[in-house]
Design an enzyme around this catalytic site. Structure first.
Site, PDB file in Angstrom:
ATOM      1  N   LYS A 161     -38.470 -16.036   4.844  1.00 59.92           N
ATOM      2  CA  LYS A 161     -37.472 -16.134   5.913  1.00 59.92           C
ATOM      3  C   LYS A 161     -36.102 -16.333   5.285  1.00 59.92           C
ATOM      4  O   LYS A 161     -35.801 -17.403   4.750  1.00 59.92           O
ATOM      5  CB  LYS A 161     -37.756 -17.296   6.860  1.00 59.92           C
TER       6      LYS A 161
ATOM      7  N   GLU B   8     -22.452 -33.557  -0.599  1.00 57.50           N
ATOM      8  CA  GLU B   8     -22.327 -32.154  -0.979  1.00 57.50           C
ATOM      9  C   GLU B   8     -21.356 -31.469  -0.020  1.00 57.50           C
ATOM     10  O   GLU B   8     -21.597 -31.399   1.183  1.00 57.50           O
ATOM     11  CB  GLU B   8     -23.700 -31.472  -0.939  1.00 57.50           C
TER      12      GLU B   8
ATOM     13  N   ALA C  68     -31.523 -32.670   3.426  1.00 63.24           N
ATOM     14  CA  ALA C  68     -31.934 -33.119   4.764  1.00 63.24           C
ATOM     15  C   ALA C  68     -32.987 -32.192   5.346  1.00 63.24           C
ATOM     16  O   ALA C  68     -34.016 -32.649   5.872  1.00 63.24           O
ATOM     17  CB  ALA C  68     -30.723 -33.196   5.687  1.00 63.24           C
TER      18      ALA C  68
ATOM     19  N   ALA D 194     -35.234 -18.990   2.229  1.00 62.64           N
ATOM     20  CA  ALA D 194     -34.119 -18.824   1.304  1.00 62.64           C
ATOM     21  C   ALA D 194     -32.794 -19.126   2.002  1.00 62.64           C
ATOM     22  O   ALA D 194     -32.664 -18.933   3.213  1.00 62.64           O
ATOM     23  CB  ALA D 194     -34.109 -17.401   0.739  1.00 62.64           C
TER      24      ALA D 194
ATOM     25  N   CYS E  29     -25.117 -24.855  -5.313  1.00 61.01           N
ATOM     26  CA  CYS E  29     -25.627 -26.214  -5.472  1.00 61.01           C
ATOM     27  C   CYS E  29     -25.481 -26.725  -6.898  1.00 61.01           C
ATOM     28  O   CYS E  29     -25.621 -27.925  -7.138  1.00 61.01           O
ATOM     29  CB  CYS E  29     -27.085 -26.294  -5.019  1.00 61.01           C
TER      30      CYS E  29
ATOM     31  N   GLU F 138     -36.069 -26.750  -3.841  1.00 64.45           N
ATOM     32  CA  GLU F 138     -34.813 -26.733  -4.602  1.00 64.45           C
ATOM     33  C   GLU F 138     -33.723 -27.099  -3.615  1.00 64.45           C
ATOM     34  O   GLU F 138     -33.373 -26.305  -2.750  1.00 64.45           O
ATOM     35  CB  GLU F 138     -34.587 -25.357  -5.228  1.00 64.45           C
TER      36      GLU F 138
END
Length: 504
Positions: free
Chosen positions: A184, A392, A240, A158, A293, A259
């Protein structure tokens, strides 16, 4: 409400939660959670080693047979109890989330924590709907049906931007379906994930069903993804890193849920309510200090409204109140760390060479100078292929560009590698419907931007990944499908067998 001294006391035994108890990591390396609003230390803990990951996976594997054999009603009851525990501890969760992330307390109190409680209640209901397909005679004298079954140990990773909600989105559908999990969280923000696991134990969810390992991505994270006893990996984070996760997971043929990043377009047609669109753009771009996001990052405005939109957004941004996350009047807190603040600032500084910073574009001075704060920033005049349009940023930055025709606006909206979310602003239902049909994104809002609900799916297209969080679609992703077929006759040799072996 808690305080940072209680946080230290609460995690005095360590920041790993394995088989129902807190323990210290064994990597020999420590990490410090820092309050991004003040730069003060909150908690120093030992990071997880690969041996800690092995222990957590072993605990989850041992707990799986009993938990997967529990009835849907039993799992549902446990999750309903968990929802009640979370609601009862809402103040502590909101405080800890604000402390580690820098989110304004009003955001964690009104959105993050209630959203997590609601999501828990939703999956408590979903647990009772682990349905297969009704029996039927699809093939002569045979009856077929489909079972949906738990898949085993899930390894999830997460991110730091919504640590509590992202932990819930990973844990809840997995355990509702009968799986066990090792999660994690990000090293920067482990507090509420650990508190969630403790709340689950208090609600009666058995030890080993939910385990938390807090370690570095290249060590604990990669070992978890590659672990042979982990049958599914769910990851939320950058595209990435998602590629690296996919590479590792492929080696052991794991089921994969990703995601990933987003660069959401905010498409304003010339018949839109410009005041509503401007307010929507400011709220949609600055939510969680832009560290979202699905945040509005690229505003495309049809030329007749462009100047008015830019002026109104700049005016509204200049009224946003930066401040201490725990102060009632604060609208915008710091970024999660000084590293993230400096990264955002560097992108904006590079943009000055090819675009205009209309407002913002700097860190505040004075009493906020010690924190990881950055002013709301509006950029105009950038080219479509520029860094601020294509990459982003993950900060409080909105870039605005004009367009002329509807075809051009939709084409520009689709012109990035990402496809997580988008919004279209128009009073014309046909225009809006066309946008929802042609924009390539997992969610398209109309005349709004950002709201999500537990009953509806969240997930992306293209480089934003695949798989869904929330909703029944998410629940199904944590199950596997089994076809069961019965022979309804007492005939020793079947016709299809005679075709192969003859009449013997």
């Amino acid at each position: 409400m808690g305080n940072r001294f209680q946080v230290k006391d609460r995690f005095a035994d360590g920041a790993q939660y394995i088989d129902g108890r807190l323990r210290s990591g064994t990597s020999g390396r420590s990490h410090t959670v820092v309050d991004p609003a003040t730069g003060e230390d909150v908690l120093t803990y030992e990071l997880a080693s690969t041996a800690d990951v092995d222990a957590a996976v072993a605990a989850a594997k041992a707990a799986f047979p009993a938990w997967s054999a529990a009835t849907p009603g039993e799992r549902s009851d446990a999750l309903h109890r968990l929802a009640a525990v979370l609601a009862g501890q809402a103040e502590d969760f909101a405080y800890a989330e604000s402390l580690q992330c820098g989110k304004p307390l009003k955001l964690t109190t009104e959105f993050d924590v209630p959203g997590t409680v609601d999501n828990t209640a939703f999956f408590a209901g979903a647990a009772r709907h682990l349905q297969g397909q009704a029996a039927a005679e699809y093939s002569g004298d045979h009856t077929s049906y489909v079972r949906r079954e738990a898949i085993g140990v899930v390894g999830s990773i997460a991110p730091w931007n919504y640590p509590l909600q992202m932990a819930a989105w990973k844990i809840l559908p997995a355990v509702a379906a009968g799986n066990t999990i090792v999660l994690k969280p990000a090293e920067l923000t482990p507090l509420t994930s650990l508190m969630f696991a403790q709340a689950a134990q208090e609600a009666g969810i058995p030890d080993g069903v939910i385990n938390i390992v807090t370690g570095a991505g290249r060590d604990a994270g990669e070992h978890l993804v590659g672990h042979p006893d982990v049958v599914m990996t769910s990851f939320t984070g950058s595209t990435a890193v998602g590629k690296r996760v996919a590479e590792i997971a492929t080696a052991t043929v794991k089921r994969l849920h990703l995601e990933l990043g987003g660069k959401a377009p905010f498409l304003v047609f010339d018949d839109a309510d410009v005041e509503a669109a401007a307010h929507g753009a400011v709220a949609g771009s600055l939510i969680n200090t832009g560290q979202d996001c699905t945040a509005a990052t690229r505003a495309y405005v049809q030329r007749p409204l462009y100047d008015a939109f830019v002026a109104r957004v700049a005016e509204l941004m200049e009224t946003v109140r930066l401040g201490n996350p725990f102060a009632p009047g604060t609208d915008l807190g710091p970024l999660v760390s000084h590293v993230q603040r400096d990264r955002v600032a560097a992108i904006v500084e590079r943009a000055r060479g090819y675009a205009t910073v209309v407002t913002g574009g700097e860190a505040p001075q004075g009493e906020l100078a010690e924190g990881a704060y950055y002013r709301p920033t509006l950029i105009a005049g950038a080219a479509q292929d520029s860094e601020v349009v294509q990459s982003e940023i993950f900060g409080p930055v909105l870039v605005v560009l004009p367009f002329d025709t509807d075809d051009e606006g939709i084409a520009l909206a689709n012109d990035t590698p990402y496809g997580l979310a988008a919004s279209a602003w128009s009073r014309d239902v046909y225009r809006a419907n066309r946008a929802t049909r042609e924009i390539k994104a997992g969610c398209v809002w109309v005349n709004d931007h950002i709201p999500i609900i537990s009953e509806m799916p969240h997930g992306g297209y293209k480089a934003s990944g695949f798989g869904k969080d929330m909703s029944a679609y998410s629940f199904e992703e944590y199950t596997q499908v089994k076809h069961v077929m019965y022979d309804n006759t007492a005939v020793a040799a079947k016709d299809w067998q005679r075709t192969i072996f003859g009449d013997r």
